[in-house]
Every structure is written in structure tokens, then in C-alpha cells.
Design a protein around this motif. Structure first.
Motif, short mmCIF file in Angstrom:
data_model
loop_
_atom_site.label_atom_id
_atom_site.label_comp_id
_atom_site.label_asym_id
_atom_site.label_seq_id
_atom_site.Cartn_x
_atom_site.Cartn_y
_atom_site.Cartn_z
N ILE A 59 30.23 29.43 5.13
CA ILE A 59 29.13 28.75 4.43
C ILE A 59 28.40 27.75 5.33
O ILE A 59 27.16 27.75 5.36
N PRO A 60 29.10 26.89 6.08
CA PRO A 60 28.36 25.96 6.97
C PRO A 60 27.47 26.68 7.97
O PRO A 60 26.35 26.23 8.25
N GLN A 61 27.94 27.82 8.51
CA GLN A 61 27.14 28.58 9.46
C GLN A 61 25.92 29.18 8.78
O GLN A 61 24.82 29.22 9.35
N TYR A 84 20.10 29.08 8.08
CA TYR A 84 18.94 29.01 7.19
C TYR A 84 18.02 27.85 7.60
O TYR A 84 16.80 28.00 7.63
N MET A 85 18.62 26.70 7.93
CA MET A 85 17.82 25.55 8.35
C MET A 85 17.10 25.85 9.67
O MET A 85 15.93 25.45 9.86
N ALA A 86 17.76 26.53 10.58
CA ALA A 86 17.11 26.91 11.83
C ALA A 86 15.94 27.86 11.57
O ALA A 86 14.88 27.76 12.21
N GLY A 87 16.11 28.75 10.61
CA GLY A 87 15.01 29.64 10.25
C GLY A 87 13.84 28.88 9.66
O GLY A 87 12.67 29.21 9.92
N LEU A 88 14.13 27.85 8.86
CA LEU A 88 13.05 27.04 8.28
C LEU A 88 12.21 26.37 9.36
O LEU A 88 10.98 26.29 9.25
N LEU A 89 12.87 25.88 10.40
CA LEU A 89 12.14 25.24 11.50
C LEU A 89 11.21 26.22 12.20
O LEU A 89 10.19 25.82 12.77
#
Length: 265
Positions: free
Chosen positions: A14-16, A21-26
Motif C-alpha cells: 500500500i505505501p508503494q 500515485y503521488m508521483a503520477g500526479l506530479l
């Protein structure tokens, strides 16, 4: 199923998954739709202009209708014989506020499309198609904003500087437009900014009823098919829009009324 899990990255801890997902948002990557296989960001980018146009039209109609209604009700309320009329206006506005958008929209379709045949019941792309959706979206917000304008206008009309302007025998039009109207802008703009964000988010229902190809209808379809990447992307876009509108409104208020900064400081 295992192949789909790997494709969606659900086989990772889950943390990965959160970090990915956050890296994709950036990078502007909101994921891929499970239902269509298309980019979520691309789908939203193609449909959001329609939703934004509908929300903006609804906001313009709400403001244009709320200002004269609210100001007129406030002027009537100051006369002894006008209290009954003012109560009637307030009651009518209260009814509009209480009616849900979907009920009001269905009523507009029944009257102006099915009965009178003036406007098409669904669709988008022509000016006639926008009339009923915009009214269904704007009337409730217009009534709410008119009540705010009415209350603020009554306070302003009882203020000292308005009494001074009357003592100078200025025309009523000058008193209202030059002295009263600018002083109700702050509260009206604050509520109006929140209403605009709510109007764009409220297009979910309106677009579904009037078959408008915007993000609202896409969100409803995504919920029905459990297309979680699409739902997540939509929620993020709507939340970001609400934050952006509130920030813009705050900046405008600070610009037009420096007392806002002093009071908050």
C-alpha cells in the motif's frame, strides 16, 4: 485477475501504491480508466470544458438575477406597505432554495419542453440546448444569493454614509449604484465564490438529467461501473477547483477591500 492487479499496481504494498500515485500526479498522470482503457487525465481534459461552461453560465445567471431581486426586496422592506410584498418575495426565494436541482430540472423539462415545446429536453452544443440546464442549475443559487444581497442591502441602507448621501439630496440611482452597491460586494463575492464551486460540482446531476457530455455524466458512469481511477481523478479535479476558486476570491477581496487583511491580521 492477477494480470489486471499487476497492470493496476495492486500487487505492490500500500505505501508503494500511494507513492506511485503521488508521483503520477506530479507528472499529470491520473491513471488509466478500467472501463475504457483511456487516460483519466485525457478524458477529463476533453469533457471538463463543457462542465466549466455550464457552471460559469449558471453562475452568471445567478448573479445577474440575484442582484436586482435582492436589492429590490431590500428597498421594498423599508416601506411600511412593502413588508407584505417583502415577505412574499422572501417566501418565494425560500421555496426555490428548498427545491432540489433534479426536481426543478424535471419540472422545467415538463413545462418548457414537453408542454410548451420551447426548448429541447436534452443535448448540448446549441444556445437553445443550454437554456433549461442553466436555469435548473442557477435558480436555487440565485435565490440563495438574492437573500444574502437582501440582508446586506438592508444593513447598508441603514448606515450613516447612506443617510449623509440622502441629506445631500443625491438621486436614488446614484445612492444605490455608487454608494450602496460597492459595499455589498464583499459578502456577495464571498458567497458567490463558494456558489460557483458548488455550481460546477452540482453539474453532476444536471448533466445526467439533460444528457450533457461533461465530467458530471462521466463521474456518474464511473460510479456505476466501479471505475475507481476515473472516480479518484474526478474527485481530485473538483477538489482542486474548489480550492482554486476560494483562493481567487480571497485575493480579490484583499484587493478591493484592504480592511479584510487588517481584520484577519
Amino acid at each position: 485477475m492477477e494480470s489486471t492487479r499487476v497492470q493496476l499496481g495492486l500487487d505492490k504494498p500500500i505505501p508503494q501504491q500511494l507513492l506511485d500515485y503521488m508521483a503520477g500526479l506530479l507528472r499529470g498522470d491520473l491513471g488509466t480508466s478500467i472501463q475504457t482503457g483511456q487516460s483519466v487525465a485525457g478524458t477529463i481534459g476533453a469533457r471538463f470544458p463543457t462542465t466549466l461552461t455550464l457552471g460559469a453560465l449558471g453562475f452568471v445567471v445567478a448573479v445577474i438575477g440575484a442582484l436586482p431581486i435582492g436589492m429590490g426586496a431590500a428597498l421594498v422592506a423599508r416601506t411600511g406597505r412593502g413588508r407584505t410584498v417583502n415577505s412574499g418575495i422572501s417566501g418565494f426565494l425560500g421555496i426555490l432554495i428548498a427545491i432540489p436541482d433534479f426536481v426543478l430540472s424535471v419540472g422545467l423539462i415538463a413545462v418548457f419542453s414537453m408542454w410548451l415545446g420551447l426548448f429541447p429536453p436534452a443535448g448540448w452544443g446549441e444556445p437553445r440546448n443550454a437554456v433549461l440546464p442553466v436555469l435548473g442549475l442557477a435558480l436555487g443559487s440565485m435565490a440563495y444569493l438574492a437573500r444574502i444581497v437582501q440582508v446586506e442591502m438592508i444593513k447598508v441602507l441603514d448606515s450613516t454614509y447612506i443617510a449623509t448621501a440622502r441629506a445631500k439630496r443625491l438621486p436614488q440611482r446614484v445612492i444605490l449604484l455608487r454608494h450602496a452597491l460597492p459595499n455589498i460586494v464583499t459578502a456577495t463575492l464571498t458567497v458567490g465564490g463558494l456558489l460557483f464551486a458548488g455550481l460546477v460540482a452540482g453539474t453532476v446531476i444536471i448533466e445526467t438529467i439533460f444528457a450533457i457530455p461533461g465530467t458530471g455524466a462521466t463521474l456518474v458512469s464511473a460510479v456505476g461501473t466501479k471505475d475507481y481511477p476515473m472516480i479518484q481523478g474526478m474527485v481530485l479535479v473538483y477538489a482542486g477547483m474548489v480550492l482554486a476558486v476560494n483562493l481567487i476570491v480571497d485575493l480579490i477581496l484583499i484587493t478591493i477591500d484592504p480592511r479584510t487583511t487588517i481584520a484577519e491580521g
